[in-house]
Design a protein around this motif. Structure first.
Motif: not given
Length: 357
Positions: A182-197
Motif C-alpha cells: 500500500a505504501f509502495s503503490m501510494g508513493a509510486g502513484e504520487y511520483v508518477s502523476v506528479r511527474s506527468q503533471r
C-alpha cells in the motif's frame, strides 16, 4: 414496415420493443433532470428520439398494444441507477444498452431507427467521455491499486501458506505485504502523476510571453517562430503572427487556462496516491481475512481464493461497464490473471516447503 397480420410471437416482440423504448426515454429524462445546459438539452433530445421509435411500434400494434409492459431487466436496472445516481456509471450503462439494439437485423424496424441507435451510442459515448476523463486519474489508481492488492497478496499468502508454515506466519506475512504494498503503490502513484503533471505544465505557454506582444517590433520579431515550433508551416506561422500583432487585443492569447483537459485527465498526485493506497489495502486484506479469523491449512486457502475471485470479478466488471465493454469478459480476464499468479506461487511454495522439510 410490414403489412402482414402479426402472430403472437411478433406481437410479443413489438410490445417488448415498445416497453424498452419507453423505459430508455425515461432513463434519459431522469438523467436530464440532474444536468443543466447543453448536456441536459442533449439528453432530452435523445428522449425525444426514443419517443419517435415508441410511436413506430404503437403504429404497428394499433389496437393490440395490450397492457403496459416493463422493459427488459437491463433497461429497468439502468432506470434504477439513473434515479439513484445519474452519473458517468449510468451513461456507460446507457452506451452499452444502445450498442445492443436489434433494429439492424429486425425487418419490422426501419433503417432510420437502426441508424438512430448507432448514433445514440456515439452521443452517449461522448457524454460519458467527459465523466471518464474526470475519473480517469484517480479511478485508474483505484482500480490498479485494488487489483494489485488482490493479486499480489493472494499470491504471497498462497505461496507462504503452501510451504507448510504456521498460520501466524502466514497472517504476519499477509499483513506485512498489505502495508508494504500500500505504501509502495501510494508513493509510486504520487511520483508518477506528479511527474506527468509537471511535464504537461512545462509545455504550457508562458503568460509573460503573451504580455510581451504589444511591445514587439511589427517588422522584426520572433513571434512566427513560436507557431513554427508548435507545428505550423513557415508561411502559416508568418501569417498568423502578423494577424496576432495586427489585431492584438487580449494579453492571454498565448496562454491557455491554468488547468487543461490533459491535466484534469491525469488527476491530482495526492488524489491518485490516496486512492491507490486505500484501494490496494482494501484489496490486499481480502486474502488475509480467513487467517485473521483463525482459519488455516487448505480451508483458508480455498476461502481466500474464493473471496479474491469474487472481488476480481467485481473490479473487472466495473472497469468493463465504465469503459463501455463487456463486464463479464473483463471480470473473467481479471479472474484468470489473479488465479494464474496465485497458482504459480502456491506450487512454488509447496515445492519449497517439501524441499526444506
Amino acid at each position: 414496415m410490414t403489412n402482414r397480420t402479426p402472430d403472437r410471437r411478433t406481437l410479443a416482440r413489438w410490445r417488448g420493443y415498445l416497453a424498452d423504448e419507453r423505459a430508455e426515454a425515461a432513463v434519459y429524462r431522469d438523467l436530464a433532470s440532474r444536468r443543466t445546459g447543453e448536456e441536459r438539452d442533449i439528453l432530452l433530445a435523445l428522449a425525444d428520439a426514443e419517443g419517435r421509435h415508441e410511436q413506430h411500434w404503437l403504429d404497428l400494434l394499433g389496437d393490440q398494444v395490450g397492457p403496459p409492459r416493463r422493459g427488459d431487466w437491463r433497461t429497468r436496472f439502468l432506470g434504477v441507477m439513473a434515479r439513484r445516481f445519474g452519473g458517468v456509471f449510468v451513461l456507460a450503462l446507457a452506451q452499452r444498452a444502445e450498442s445492443r439494439s436489434e433494429y439492424a437485423t429486425d425487418a419490422d424496424a426501419t433503417p432510420q431507427m437502426a441508424a438512430d441507435e448507432r448514433i445514440h451510442e456515439e452521443v452517449v459515448r461522448g457524454l460519458a467521455e467527459r465523466g471518464r476523463n474526470r475519473l480517469s486519474g484517480s479511478f485508474r489508481a483505484a482500480v490498479f491499486g485494488a487489483n494489485d492488492g488482490l493479486v499480489s497478496n493472494l499470491a504471497l499468502v498462497l505461496g507462504v501458506g503452501a510451504s507448510g508454515v504456521d498460520r501466524q506466519v502466514v497472517l504476519l506475512t499477509g499483513l506485512s505485504g498489505l502495508l508494504a504494498g500500500a505504501f509502495s503503490m501510494g508513493a509510486g502513484e504520487y511520483v508518477s502523476v506528479r511527474s506527468q503533471r509537471e511535464l504537461l505544465e512545462a509545455s504550457t505557454p508562458s503568460v509573460e510571453a503573451a504580455a510581451s506582444l504589444p511591445d514587439l517590433d511589427v517588422d522584426r520579431n520572433e513571434l512566427a517562430l513560436v507557431y513554427r515550433a508548435r507545428g505550423m508551416s513557415a508561411e502559416d506561422a508568418d501569417a498568423h503572427a502578423a494577424e496576432m500583432i495586427g489585431t492584438w487585443t487580449d494579453r492571454t492569447v498565448l496562454a491557455p487556462a491554468p488547468v487543461d483537459d490533459d491535466l484534469e485527465t491525469h488527476g491530482t498526485a495526492w488524489g491518485a496516491a490516496v486512492s491507490s493506497f486505500c484501494f490496494f489495502a482494501s484489496g490486499a486484506v481480502i486474502p488475509v481475512l480467513p487467517y485473521l479469523f483463525g482459519m488455516g491449512g487448505l480451508g483458508a486457502v480455498v476461502l481466500a481464493s474464493a473471496l479474491v475471485g469474487i472481488a476480481l470479478l467485481g473490479t473487472g466488471a466495473v472497469v468493463g461497464l465504465l469503459s463501455g465493454t463487456s463486464p463479464l469478459t473483463r471480470g473473467l480476464r481479471q479472474l484468470v490473471i489473479g488465479f494464474a499468479a496465485g497458482a504459480v506461487t502456491y506450487v512454488l511454495g509447496a515445492v519449497f516447503g517439501a524441499a526444506v522439510g
